[in-house]
Design an enzyme around this catalytic site. Structure first.
Site, PDB file in Angstrom:
ATOM      1  N   CYS A  55      -1.239   2.184  13.999  1.00 59.21           N
ATOM      2  CA  CYS A  55      -1.864   2.048  12.616  1.00 59.21           C
ATOM      3  C   CYS A  55      -3.060   1.254  12.442  1.00 59.21           C
ATOM      4  CB  CYS A  55      -0.850   1.591  11.645  1.00 59.21           C
ATOM      5  SG  CYS A  55      -0.090   0.015  12.033  1.00 59.21           S
ATOM      6  N   HIS A  80       2.319  -3.419   8.998  1.00 61.11           N
ATOM      7  CA  HIS A  80       1.729  -2.274   9.014  1.00 61.11           C
ATOM      8  C   HIS A  80       0.626  -2.095   8.356  1.00 61.11           C
ATOM      9  CE1 HIS A  80       2.350   2.246   9.590  1.00 61.11           C
ATOM     10  NE2 HIS A  80       2.087   2.431   8.510  1.00 61.11           N
ATOM     11  N   ASN A 114       0.725   6.689   7.727  1.00 61.89           N
ATOM     12  CA  ASN A 114       1.956   7.675   7.737  1.00 61.89           C
ATOM     13  C   ASN A 114       2.719   7.920   6.246  1.00 61.89           C
ATOM     14  OD1 ASN A 114       3.510   5.225   7.831  1.00 61.89           O
ATOM     15  ND2 ASN A 114       3.835   5.270  10.032  1.00 61.89           N
TER      16      ASN A 114
END
Length: 607
Positions: free
Chosen positions: A86, A241, A263
Site C-alpha cells: 500500500c 495502512h 483496496n
C-alpha cells in the site's frame, strides 16, 4: 563534472530505443519479449507454490478492452493486490492524473505494445535509470491479479510496480516500505512530513492542504497501529495502512478531504456516502469504475482526518518545471571543497535541491545552510544573495537518498557560487545538486570551483552573519560579537581588533526541546560535563586582528508541527561568555583545568 538535463535524459532514452529496435530485429510480428533477468520472488510468497502467470500474448488477444499503457488514467486504476505494498500503491494513485509524469516514467514508442517490452524510468540512487520489464504478470490459481490489479487499458500501475520489484530484487521486497521512497523513485522530488495530533491547528492544516493542492503537490497518509486504533477500525479504515490524499472541498460549510484507499478498506464514517466525483466527471465511466470508486474512495471531515492519521507525506513535485542535475560532490573534514558555479544568462526563478547519498549513514541527521553568492571575477565568493537552511533528518528505507530544497527565488543574469555549510562535520557528505525552473534551463550552465578544505564554508558563514545578522556588540574593548539566527539555528561570529590574542568560550541555552551546538557549549552538555572531577575547559583562541565563526547551535530536525501560537522567525538563545584572562584574574580558573584550541574554523585576518 557531469551535468544532465531533461534533453540529455531523452537522448539516453533514444539510445535505449535504438538498442531495443536492434534487439527486436530478429522478432517476428507476433513474437513476445520475455525478461530473463527478473527474479519474481525468493520463494517466500504463496504465489511461489504454483507460479501462475498471465502472459502478455493472452492479455493482448483476449483482454476485455483494447490494450494500452495509459488511456484515461485515474487513481482507481492503481489498486493493491495480494501483497503489503500500500506504501507504493497510494503514491501511484496520486500520479494518475499527471499525464506528463506518466509519459516520462513510461515513454511512448512503437514497440512496447506490439512485443511486450516496456521501458520504465525511475529515479534510483540519485539518477534517472531505465528499467526494462516485460508484460507478463503473476496471477492467482483462480485467475486474478496476484499483485497490482491488472486493467488491460491501463497497464501503467502494474508496469511500474513490476519495475520497482525488479529493481529491489523481487515482488517479496514490496512487502512494507516508506511512501517517501516511492515518491522519490517516481518523481525525483523531495518530500516533507507534517505531523498530526490533538494539538494540530485545523485552520493551519486546512490552509496547508489547499496550498499543496494548488501547487500540484502529491500527498499521502497512513494509519498507525498505536493511534486511535479502535476509532480507525470501527470506521472501516485499515490499521497501519496507506491512503492517497486526492482532493479538498467545502460542502455545506464543512471542510472535507477525499481519501483514496488502495483496496476496499475505506472510511465509512461521516460524509463517506457523499459522491467522490461529480456526475459530469463520471458520466463516461464504465460501471466497474463507478463501483470501484464507491468501494475505495470517501470524503472525510478535516477533524476526523486529523484524528485518524498521524501524519501527511507531501511530495514537492512540480509539473511543467524544467530540471538540471549535476554529478557527485563530496564535503568533509579532510577533502578540498568543490563548489557549484552557476552561470545564468537570463533572469529566472529557480529552486536548488541538495540530494544526499545516505547509504553509509542512513540514520544521521544533517543541519546546515546553502548560501548563494555572486562570484567575483577571480572565482572568489562575493556578495551573499540567498541563504537557505538545510535539514535532513532521516533516509527513507530502500531509497538510499534523501533530499531538501530551497524555496523558489529569483536570480538575475550573472555568475554565482553555491556553498554548502554543515554545522557539524561528523562524516563525509556525498551529494549532488538539482536546479529546477519553471522556464527552460538552457540559459543555465554549471561547473565547479575547488577551494581549500572548509575555507569557503567559513567565508560564506562570515558574509552571511555580516550581511544578515544583527549589529555586533562590543563585549569588551576590541572584542566584538555578532550573531545571525534563523528559525532553526544560530551562528556566532567573533572579531578581535586588539593586538593580543583572546581566549574565549561561549555557553548557550535555548528553549528548543532538542538542540545541539558545535564550537559553542550547550547548557545540557555543560551540566553533565561539570560534574566530572577537575573538568577540562577548552577555550578558542582568536589571534590579533582576526575574525572567525566561533560556532553554531541548532534544533535537531523533526517533522513539521502545525500548532497554534506564534511561530518564531529566529531561534532565541541565551548565552554566557567567559574570557580566559578574566577567569585567571578572578581565580575561577583554579577550579578546573583549561586548554586552548584554534577553533572549528581557520581565522581570517581583518587587515
Amino acid at each position: 563534472m557531469t551535468v544532465c538535463t531533461r534533453n540529455q535524459e531523452n537522448k539516453i532514452l533514444e539510445e535505449c530505443h535504438q538498442w531495443v529496435r536492434l534487439f527486436l530485429e530478429d522478432f517476428g510480428p507476433d513474437d513476445i519479449f520475455f525478461d530473463a533477468e527478473i527474479e519474481y520472488s525468493d520463494g517466500s510468497l504463496k504465489w511461489d507454490e504454483h507460479g501462475t502467470m498471465l502472459y502478455y500474448n493472452v492479455l493482448k488477444k483476449h483482454g476485455t478492452r483494447p490494450i494500452s499503457v495509459y488511456q484515461d488514467s485515474w487513481p482507481i486504476h492503481a489498486e493493491q493486490g495480494r501483497i503489503g505494498d500500500c506504501w507504493l500503491i497510494a503514491p501511484l494513485m496520486t500520479i494518475a492524473r499527471k499525464r506528463k509524469l506518466l509519459e516520462w516514467i513510461i515513454p511512448q514508442n512503437d514497440f512496447s505494445l506490439k512485443h511486450g517490452i516496456f521501458l520504465v524510468r525511475l529515479f534510483i540512487k540519485g539518477e534517472w535509470t531505465i528499467v526494462v520489464v516485460d508484460g507478463h504478470f503473476p496471477y492467482t490459481k483462480s485467475g486474478r491479479s496476484q499483485f497490482a490489479i491488472l486493467t488491460s487499458s491501463e497497464l501503467w500501475s502494474c508496469l511500474i510496480e513490476k519495475a520497482i520489484a525488479k529493481m529491489l530484487g523481487g515482488y517479496h521486497m514490496l512487502h512494507g516500505g516508506p511512501m517517501c521512497s516511492a515518491f522519490q523513485w517516481l518523481t525525483g522530488a523531495s518530500c516533507l512530513t507534517i505531523n498530526l495530533n490533538k494539538e494540530t491547528n485545523l485552520e493551519m492544516l486546512w490552509e496547508k492542504l489547499k496550498e499543496f493542492q494548488s501547487l500540484g503537490y502529491l500527498m499521502v497518509t497512513s494509519t498507525l497501529p498505536y493511534v486511535e486504533t479502535k476509532y480507525v477500525s470501527q470506521n472501516g479504515l485499515g490499521t497501519h495502512h496507506a491512503y492517497s490524499v486526492l482532493e479538498t472541498c467545502v460542502h455545506e460549510g464543512h471542510r472535507l478531504v477525499l481519501i483514496g484507499g488502495t483496496n476496499g478498506l475505506k472510511w465509512k464514517g461521516k460524509w463517506s456516502e457523499l459522491p467522490s466525483y461529480n456526475d459530469d466527471v463520471t458520466e463516461k465511466w464504465s460501471e466497474w469504475m463507478k463501483k470501484a470508486v464507491k468501494k475505495r474512495f470517501a470524503w472525510m471531515e478535516i477533524n476526523d482526518f486529523c484524528r485518524c492519521f498521524p501524519y501527511i507525506k507531501v511530495c514537492k513535485y512540480r509539473e511543467n518545471w524544467h530540471e538540471l542535475r549535476t554529478g557527485k560532490f563530496q564535503f568533509g573534514p579532510s577533502c578540498p571543497q568543490e563548489v557549484l558555479r552557476l552561470s545564468i544568462n537570463t533572469k529566472c526563478t529557480i529552486i536548488i535541491e541538495l540530494l544526499e547519498n545516505c547509504v553509509k549513514y542512513p540514520s544521521r541527521y544533517i543541519v546546515g545552510l546553502v548560501n548563494i553568492h555572486k562570484a567575483t571575477s577571480d572565482n572568489k565568493i562575493g556578495e551573499i544573495v540567498i541563504s537557505s537552511s538545510l535539514e535532513l533528518y532521516w533516509c527513507p528505507l530502500k531509497a538510499q537518498c534523501r533530499a531538501v530544497e530551497t524555496d523558489p527565488f529569483e536570480l538575475k543574469d550573472g555568475v554565482y557560487l553555491v556553498v554548502i555549510s554543515v554545522f557539524h562535520n561528523r562524516y563525509p557528505l556525498e551529494y549532488s545538486w538539482a536546479i529546477r525552473s519553471p522556464t527552460p534551463t538552457d540559459h543555465i550552465s554549471c561547473d565547479t570551483v575547488t577551494f581549500e578544505n572548509d575555507v569557503v564554508s567559513h567565508l560564506s558563514l562570515l558574509k552571511m552573519v555580516e550581511t544578515f545578522g544583527k549589529s555586533g556588540i562590543q563585549y569588551r574593548k576590541g572584542l566584538f560579537l555578532q550573531k545571525y539566527s534563523g528559525n532553526n539555528f544560530l551562528t556566532m561570529k567573533a572579531e578581535n581588533q586588539t593586538e593580543k590574542p583572546i581566549d574565549i568560550i561561549i555557553f548557550v541555552k535555548t528553549e528548543a526541546p532538542k538542540y545541539e551546538a558545535y564550537g559553542l557549549v550547550s547548557e545540557p552538555f555543560w551540566n553533565k560535563y561539570i560534574t566530572l572531577p577537575k573538568p577540562l575547559v577548552i577555550y578558542t583562541t582568536i589571534p590579533p586582528k582576526s575574525k572567525c565563526i566561533l560556532g553554531n547551535v541548532w534544533k535537531i530536525p523533526e517533522p513539521i508541527e502545525l500548532k497554534s501560537g506564534v511561530v518564531e522567525s529566529e531561534m532565541s538563545c541565551k548565552y554566557w561568555i567567559r574570557i580566559l584572562e578574566e577567569e585567571i584574574k578572578s581565580g575561577r580558573a583554579k577550579e578546573m583545568r583549561y586548554a586552548k584550541c584554534s577553533g572549528i574554523y581557520k581565522t581570517v585576518s581583518i587587515n
